[in-house]
Design an enzyme around this catalytic site. Structure first.
Site, PDB file in Angstrom:
ATOM      1  N   HIS A   1       0.803  -1.193   0.117  1.00 39.50           N
ATOM      2  CA  HIS A   1       0.029   0.138   0.024  1.00 39.50           C
ATOM      3  C   HIS A   1       0.929   1.457   0.067  1.00 39.50           C
ATOM      4  CE1 HIS A   1      -3.647  -2.205   0.346  1.00 39.50           C
ATOM      5  NE2 HIS A   1      -3.353  -2.773   1.524  1.00 39.50           N
TER       6      HIS A   1
ATOM      7  N   GLU B   1      -6.535 -12.258   6.684  1.00 40.98           N
ATOM      8  CA  GLU B   1      -7.256 -11.089   6.484  1.00 40.98           C
ATOM      9  C   GLU B   1      -8.662 -11.522   5.547  1.00 40.98           C
ATOM     10  OE1 GLU B   1      -5.027  -7.947   5.012  1.00 40.98           O
ATOM     11  OE2 GLU B   1      -3.947  -9.293   3.459  1.00 40.98           O
TER      12      GLU B   1
ATOM     13  N   ASP C   1      -8.993  -5.382   6.595  1.00 38.72           N
ATOM     14  CA  ASP C   1      -9.546  -6.219   5.576  1.00 38.72           C
ATOM     15  C   ASP C   1     -10.351  -7.289   6.285  1.00 38.72           C
ATOM     16  OD1 ASP C   1      -8.473  -4.568   3.399  1.00 38.72           O
ATOM     17  OD2 ASP C   1      -6.874  -6.110   3.002  1.00 38.72           O
TER      18      ASP C   1
END
Length: 302
Positions: free
Chosen positions: A75, A185, A211
């Site tokens: 990310h 996740e 998530d």
């Protein structure tokens, strides 16, 4: 003959330098704080980097008391070279660098991250379509044969860029220099967590809270008043399930995505046995500090 003689002299000189001038550099791989703290029964506190590719940030993290770096290539726009520079700074500062790679980035990408100085790799979004296929693949590319299929190279940052026999590199890197973090996740990840925890070569099951909470229908679970609220036991039950699997199979449980919640962290460490927590990331700390600064200035200007 002259060339062969020159090579021999150079090799002998290198051995002499390694044994006489730098005796410590030949002894072993740079220690992995995650395992050191696990053996002490202590928590490994990680500092996340996704914004600032600077060695100064590593120094700040180390001086603040963090034990590890969580360098995020999933990310962020950080490059492999950025990650390598941060890893090297972390190794020199005594703060263990781990790198999260993008989902399905490929074996070659993972290998370059490890060769660049990472002491472990974080693999996100496991168990999408296969129960343990992705966990097995993560372990295989992270470990040298016979435990995996990682390709050999020389003079690694984890060994202070000093040449070592291949047998030494294989043994020590497999044991403590290639930690495999498998992120839990997804719903599938939770439902198959025991099978994932049983995979040889997987070292840490890391809960990705953001998530996972979305998949479980409990977004914003870490908000004040939410986590321990009535009717919000789905997420907590999932974490408890991960904890049981880790304890059964001797894995380290990690927690990421829940920040500035000491009550949740205390529960996770004391009740679940969590041994690794991503405490915060550079972006979050800058944002929090900036807002506090502005609020203080507003008070002065009233």
């Amino acid at each position: 003959m002259l060339i062969n003689r020159s090579v021999t002299v150079f090799k002998d000189d290198m051995q002499a330098v390694a044994s006489d001038d730098h005796p410590d550099t030949m002894t072993s791989i740079i220690p992995n704080n995650l395992y050191r703290l696990r053996d002490q029964g202590s928590l490994c506190k990680a500092f996340g980097i996704k914004l600032v590719p600077s060695a100064a940030v590593v120094q700040i993290a180390q001086q603040s008391g963090f034990d590890a770096l969580f360098i995020d290539l999933e990310h962020s726009t950080l490059s492999i070279n950025d990650a390598s520079q941060l890893c090297t700074a972390g190794l020199l500062a005594g703060i263990t660098p781990f790198v999260r790679v993008p989902y399905q980035c490929g074996d070659g990408f993972v290998q370059r991250v490890l060769d660049g100085g990472a002491m472990g790799v974080v693999f996100p979004h496991n168990v999408r379509g296969g129960v343990t296929d992705e966990a097995i693949a993560a372990a295989m590319i992270s470990k040298y044969p016979p435990a995996g299929k990682r390709s050999m190279t020389g003079q690694l940052p984890q060994f202070n860029m000093v040449p070592h026999p291949a047998s030494k590199v294989i043994g020590e890197a497999n044991e403590s220099g290639s930690t495999v973090f498998v992120m839990i996740e997804t719903k599938d990840g939770v439902e198959n967590v025991e099978q994932i925890a049983s995979v040889d070569g997987v070292d840490v099951l890391l809960v990705g809270s953001n998530d996972l909470s979305i998949e479980l229908g409990t977004p914003g679970i870490a908000s004040p008043g939410q986590f321990f609220g009535n009717g919000n036991d789905v997420f907590r039950n999932a974490l408890e399930r991960v904890s049981r699997a880790c304890k059964k199979h001797g894995k380290i449980m990690g927690l990421a995505g829940i920040y500035d919640r000491p009550d949740v962290h205390e529960w996770a460490v004391q009740e679940l046995g969590v041994g690794f927590i991503l405490g915060q990331q550079d972006m979050g700390l800058i944002t929090k500090g900036a807002r506090q600064c502005v609020e203080a200035l507003k008070e002065v200007s009233r």
